[in-house]
Design an enzyme around this catalytic site. Structure first.
Site, PDB file in Angstrom:
ATOM      1  N   TRP A 321      36.499  43.505  40.828  1.00  0.00           N
ATOM      2  CA  TRP A 321      36.525  44.155  39.509  1.00  0.00           C
ATOM      3  C   TRP A 321      35.367  43.687  38.637  1.00  0.00           C
ATOM      4  O   TRP A 321      35.041  44.301  37.647  1.00  0.00           O
ATOM      5  CB  TRP A 321      37.877  43.907  38.808  1.00  0.00           C
ATOM      6  CG  TRP A 321      38.103  42.488  38.317  1.00  0.00           C
ATOM      7  CD1 TRP A 321      37.928  41.335  39.021  1.00  0.00           C
ATOM      8  CD2 TRP A 321      38.552  42.080  37.014  1.00  0.00           C
ATOM      9  NE1 TRP A 321      38.260  40.235  38.253  1.00  0.00           N
ATOM     10  CE2 TRP A 321      38.649  40.657  37.008  1.00  0.00           C
ATOM     11  CE3 TRP A 321      38.899  42.756  35.851  1.00  0.00           C
ATOM     12  CZ2 TRP A 321      39.065  39.924  35.896  1.00  0.00           C
ATOM     13  CZ3 TRP A 321      39.314  42.019  34.747  1.00  0.00           C
ATOM     14  CH2 TRP A 321      39.390  40.632  34.770  1.00  0.00           C
ATOM     15  N   ASP A 322      34.721  42.591  39.054  1.00  0.00           N
ATOM     16  CA  ASP A 322      33.531  42.102  38.359  1.00  0.00           C
ATOM     17  C   ASP A 322      32.541  43.246  38.135  1.00  0.00           C
ATOM     18  O   ASP A 322      31.879  43.324  37.095  1.00  0.00           O
ATOM     19  CB  ASP A 322      32.826  41.011  39.195  1.00  0.00           C
ATOM     20  CG  ASP A 322      33.740  39.883  39.640  1.00  0.00           C
ATOM     21  OD1 ASP A 322      34.933  40.153  39.887  1.00  0.00           O
ATOM     22  OD2 ASP A 322      33.265  38.741  39.776  1.00  0.00           O
ATOM     23  N   GLU A 463      44.835  34.446  37.933  1.00  0.00           N
ATOM     24  CA  GLU A 463      45.377  34.446  39.299  1.00  0.00           C
ATOM     25  C   GLU A 463      46.322  33.286  39.589  1.00  0.00           C
ATOM     26  O   GLU A 463      46.948  33.251  40.642  1.00  0.00           O
ATOM     27  CB  GLU A 463      44.218  34.433  40.307  1.00  0.00           C
ATOM     28  CG  GLU A 463      43.393  35.693  40.244  1.00  0.00           C
ATOM     29  CD  GLU A 463      42.203  35.676  41.193  1.00  0.00           C
ATOM     30  OE1 GLU A 463      41.813  34.575  41.635  1.00  0.00           O
ATOM     31  OE2 GLU A 463      41.661  36.757  41.472  1.00  0.00           O
ATOM     32  N   LYS A 574      44.178  30.432  34.397  1.00  0.00           N
ATOM     33  CA  LYS A 574      42.854  30.250  34.997  1.00  0.00           C
ATOM     34  C   LYS A 574      41.750  30.843  34.120  1.00  0.00           C
ATOM     35  O   LYS A 574      40.696  30.267  33.932  1.00  0.00           O
ATOM     36  CB  LYS A 574      42.844  30.931  36.364  1.00  0.00           C
ATOM     37  CG  LYS A 574      41.510  30.844  37.080  1.00  0.00           C
ATOM     38  CD  LYS A 574      41.569  31.529  38.425  1.00  0.00           C
ATOM     39  CE  LYS A 574      40.256  31.396  39.181  1.00  0.00           C
ATOM     40  NZ  LYS A 574      40.238  32.169  40.417  1.00  0.00           N
ATOM     41  N   GLN A 575      42.002  32.045  33.610  1.00  0.00           N
ATOM     42  CA  GLN A 575      40.920  32.764  32.923  1.00  0.00           C
ATOM     43  C   GLN A 575      41.519  33.741  31.927  1.00  0.00           C
ATOM     44  O   GLN A 575      42.724  33.994  31.929  1.00  0.00           O
ATOM     45  CB  GLN A 575      40.067  33.512  33.941  1.00  0.00           C
ATOM     46  CG  GLN A 575      40.807  34.610  34.690  1.00  0.00           C
ATOM     47  CD  GLN A 575      40.055  35.053  35.943  1.00  0.00           C
ATOM     48  OE1 GLN A 575      40.166  34.422  36.988  1.00  0.00           O
ATOM     49  NE2 GLN A 575      39.304  36.129  35.840  1.00  0.00           N
TER      50      GLN A 575
HETATM   51  C1  BGC Z   1      38.355  35.313  39.774  1.00  0.00           C
HETATM   52  C2  BGC Z   1      38.419  36.810  39.903  1.00  0.00           C
HETATM   53  C3  BGC Z   1      37.049  37.315  40.302  1.00  0.00           C
HETATM   54  C4  BGC Z   1      36.564  36.621  41.563  1.00  0.00           C
HETATM   55  C5  BGC Z   1      35.151  37.020  41.923  1.00  0.00           C
HETATM   56  C6  BGC Z   1      37.872  34.713  41.074  1.00  0.00           C
HETATM   57  O1  BGC Z   1      37.756  33.333  40.951  1.00  0.00           O
HETATM   58  O2  BGC Z   1      39.612  34.805  39.442  1.00  0.00           O
HETATM   59  O3  BGC Z   1      38.804  37.386  38.673  1.00  0.00           O
HETATM   60  O4  BGC Z   1      37.084  38.684  40.479  1.00  0.00           O
HETATM   61  O5  BGC Z   1      36.591  35.236  41.369  1.00  0.00           O
HETATM   62  O6  BGC Z   1      34.263  36.688  40.917  1.00  0.00           O
END
Ligand code: BGC
Length: 722
Positions: A321-322, A463, A574-575
């Protein structure tokens, strides 16, 4: 050296791996890691190809690294003048983020090696290196150049059945194991000194050996032209690679460099943000733009960008999704043709998404969480390896991170709103939105005794908390997808027949009714004192400081998420998750809500992903608090210069460049500090400059017009540009 140059003097293994990322040269077709020419595979050199994947046995599928055609090694009186073999007197390497020119300068005593190289922005398949040897002693110098087949792979090997050809253009060709894709690397050299020439073919590759006697003060110079083609590009990749090398040799290094620089100048003209007031910030932002621009698929019209760019095989070279949420904004506002390519990739991989949904028993389009060629799912059910037991851990990113389909629909609609161009919707985009909405219809949980529709068993952007119900971000994305599907009728109101035809073709009659019915019934999150609950039950989790959770780790590389992770039972995330929703739907929420959520979630966020800080920075700007955004901006903008991203998830190496942060840096500058947004098809700015910045100026394309946004402390304006 320009003001955009970044240099380093370290050369131990750890530093070299980091430099491979920081000093990456790339052109969207391939990425050449920023590692010195003589490096063998233990130093992680690589020419990583975009969109070429292979699986070895039952290991993870990953992108293919080509035979290294800029390999060069120097001997003096038979002794290797090479890092790793001989301690240099001095060493410096670096990159100019203005034009992507990598340079190294290593003095070994008898010989000093200076080189500069680039991956051409003007010629998709070309890499060039100019190497200069300054001799301090009399003796015999051997320049050993060629095509190395000592390839660094994470889950390889991927290349087999090697074939070699000597001559003016050296050639190594091989085929991938899984799909028998031919990969061909060729190399020519133009030396300005007389030497005895021989060839050597070994397991490690095919090399040309140039030997000559030197005296103190002699300077030997050679230009090396490398080329890479695959059978995905042309029918005869070996011939194409050799022909390009020969042609470029005839043209000469200086001309190739001039063309490359002109191409970069044009990219800068379309996209460069000029930031005044803080030199470190200006360099960070420039470096970020360099990294993201250098991996854009300019050579293809339907290709996307892997989460670690072209810096290697990390994250399986997959598209996340980045692409839609973090890379897309800079491109859609500066180089919409690249934004189109990212979205066309999704349009073309719709069959893969339909297949994935069906495999899980759903209808519509469920896009791959880690998408490879053809939309193939690269994410496995065991995506993390436990550091204690060394066993793969069952993770649910692949099957539960359903917001991916909503993120793609979000970008498709943004493309239309920002460019005013609906041709992409006509050319498959509308179909994608409808199929994503259909997936969400079939994924809904309806109850006999409640009107609200739940989305259970999902994972949001955070996540660490798996298999939750009603993740606020996911539910908002789903509603947006459904609304976007319904909006299509309005967008195509003058082409009602075409649109009705599309609905008929997709057999969408009943789903259209369901969309109307479900869209307004999607469960709303609980709100407590203005704070939006991230998912049902989140507030009931242990509420403890981030440091407490960190202190519970038994191993520095331990995975925080999942069933046994330290974060899962707590409110530590996490984010950005709720905050990502507020950043993407700012108009939906009053400032008090944004403020309350920022204050609540920021201290509870690990920022364990490079996708996090920019979302917090964007919302801080929205609040009119750019001072809160500053550190987050600097962290985002300098991540690849400093090489300070996370390198491990459990036992899995996840290092590389961070294109999501690179795109995030542009977003903070343009959408945050300058406050750029579209309103009824027109760009507007709502500047919030932090005290460190005195002026920001950048080009955009909006509604088909080329414009320039300029913001200072006292004023801001959108003018026509060019
Ligand atoms: C993140 C995801 C991201 C992926 C690739 C993961 O660590 O939690 O949101 O899409 O890394 O960058």
């Amino acid at each position: 050296m320009s003001k955009w140059t970044l240099c380093g003097s370290g050369y131990d293994r750890e530093q070299t791996v980091t430099d491979g990322n920081r000093f990456l040269c790339a052109n969207g077709y391939m990425g050449l890691r920023g590692v010195f020419e003589e490096a063998d595979s233990t130093w992680f050199p690589a020419i990583t190809l975009s969109g070429v994947y292979d699986q070895y046995q039952d290991r993870w599928r990953e992108p293919v690294n080509a035979p290294h055609c800029l390999y060069a090694r120097v001997l003096f009186n038979g002794r290797a003048m090479a890092i790793g073999a001989l301690e240099p007197v001095s060493h410096r390497a670096g990159i100019d983020y203005g034009d992507g020119l990598y340079h190294r300068d290593t003095d070994f005593g008898p010989v000093a090696i200076r080189s500069e190289r680039f991956v051409s922005m003007a010629e998709t398949h070309l890499l060039c290196d100019r190497i200069e040897l300054r001799c301090a002693e009399a003796g015999e110098v051997t320049l050993y150049t060629g095509i190395s087949t000592d390839i660094w792979d994470i889950n390889g090997p991927h290349l087999f059945d090697f074939g070699y050809q000597q001559g003016e253009a050296l050639l190594v060709r091989a085929v991938t194991g899984e799909k028998r894709i031919t990969v061909a690397s060729a190399q020519c050299i133009q030396a300005d000194f007389a030497a005895e020439e021989t060839f050597e073919q070994q397991d490690a590759g095919l090399f040309r050996v140039l030997r000559c006697r030197v005296r103190p003060g002699d300077v030997l110079c050679a230009a090396i032209f490398g080329a890479v083609y695959t059978s995905q590009d042309v029918a005869h990749p070996a011939e194409a690679a050799q022909a390009l090398c020969r042609a470029m040799k005839a043209r000469g290094f200086a001309d190739c460099l001039t063309a490359h620089r002109a191409a970069w100048a044009e990219i800068s003209r379309c996209s460069e943000v000029h930031l005044e007031g803080d030199d470190d910030a200006a360099l960070g932002l420039h470096a970020s733009q360099y990294h993201l621009n250098s991996i854009a698929p300019r050579h293809a019209d339907s290709l996307s960008i892997p989460a670690r760019g072209l810096s290697g095989q990390t994250y399986k070279g997959a598209i996340f999704w980045d692409s839609e949420i973090f890379f897309f904004p800079m491109f859609v506002y500066t180089q919409p043709e690249i934004a189109r390519s990212l979205l066309r990739y999704r349009i073309e991989t719709l069959p893969g998404a339909l297949k994935k949904a069906a495999a899980y028993g759903f209808r519509g389009a469920f896009y791959a969480w880690e998408s490879q060629e053809g939309g193939e799912e690269g994410c496995t059910n065991f995506n993390v390896v436990d550091v204690f037991t060394h066993r793969p851990v069952r993770t649910y990113f692949r099957d539960k991170q359903i917001h991916i389909s909503g993120d793609i629909a979000y970008a498709l609609r943004s493309y239309y709103e920002i460019t005013g161009d609906r041709s992409l919707l006509e050319a498959g985009g509308a179909r994608v939105i409808l199929e994503c909405a259909r997936f969400f219809i079939s994924r809904a949980c309806c109850h006999a005794d409640r009107a609200a529709v739940d989305y259970a068993d999902v994972i949001g952007p955070d996540e660490y908390h798996e298999r939750v119900t009603n993740n606020a971000f996911t539910n908002r994305m789903i509603r947006h997808t459904m609304e976007s599907a319904l909006l299509l009728r309005e967008i195509f109101s003058d082409r009602a027949d075409w649109f009705d035809g599309l609905l008929r073709e997709l057999d969408y009659g009943r789903d259209w009714q369901l969309l109307h019915d479900l869209c307004g019934r999607i469960a709303q999150p609980v709100v407590r004192n203005g704070v939006i609950e991230q998912f049902d039950g989140y507030f009931a989790l242990e509420d403890c400081p981030l440091d407490t959770v960190r202190s519970r780790l038994c191993h520095p590389r331990e995975y925080w998420g999942g069933d046994h992770g330290v974060a899962g039972v707590t409110q530590i995330i996490k984010q950005a998750d709720v905050i990502a929703m507020l950043a993407l739907f700012p108009e939906d929420f009053p400032l008090e809500t944004i403020a309350a959520n920022w204050a609540y979630y920021e201290p509870r966020t690990e920022h364990g992903s490079s996708l996090s800080a920019c979302m917090y920075a964007l919302t801080a700007c929205r609040l009119g608090r750019p001072e809160l955004a500053w550190d987050l901006f600097m962290r985002t903008a300098t991540i690849d210069m400093k090489g300070c991203g996370k390198e491990w998830a459990g036992e899995i190496y996840i290092g590389g460049t961070h294109p999501a942060s690179n795109g995030g840096a542009w977003m903070i500058a343009a959408l945050g500090f300058a406050g750029l947004r579209m309103k009824n098809g027109q760009p507007e700015i709502h500047p919030h400059l932090p005290e460190q910045i005195t002026r920001l100026s950048f080009p955009i394309v909006a509604g088909g017009r080329r414009l320039r946004v300029t913001v200072t402390r006292d004023w801001g304006v959108i003018d026509s540009d060019f």
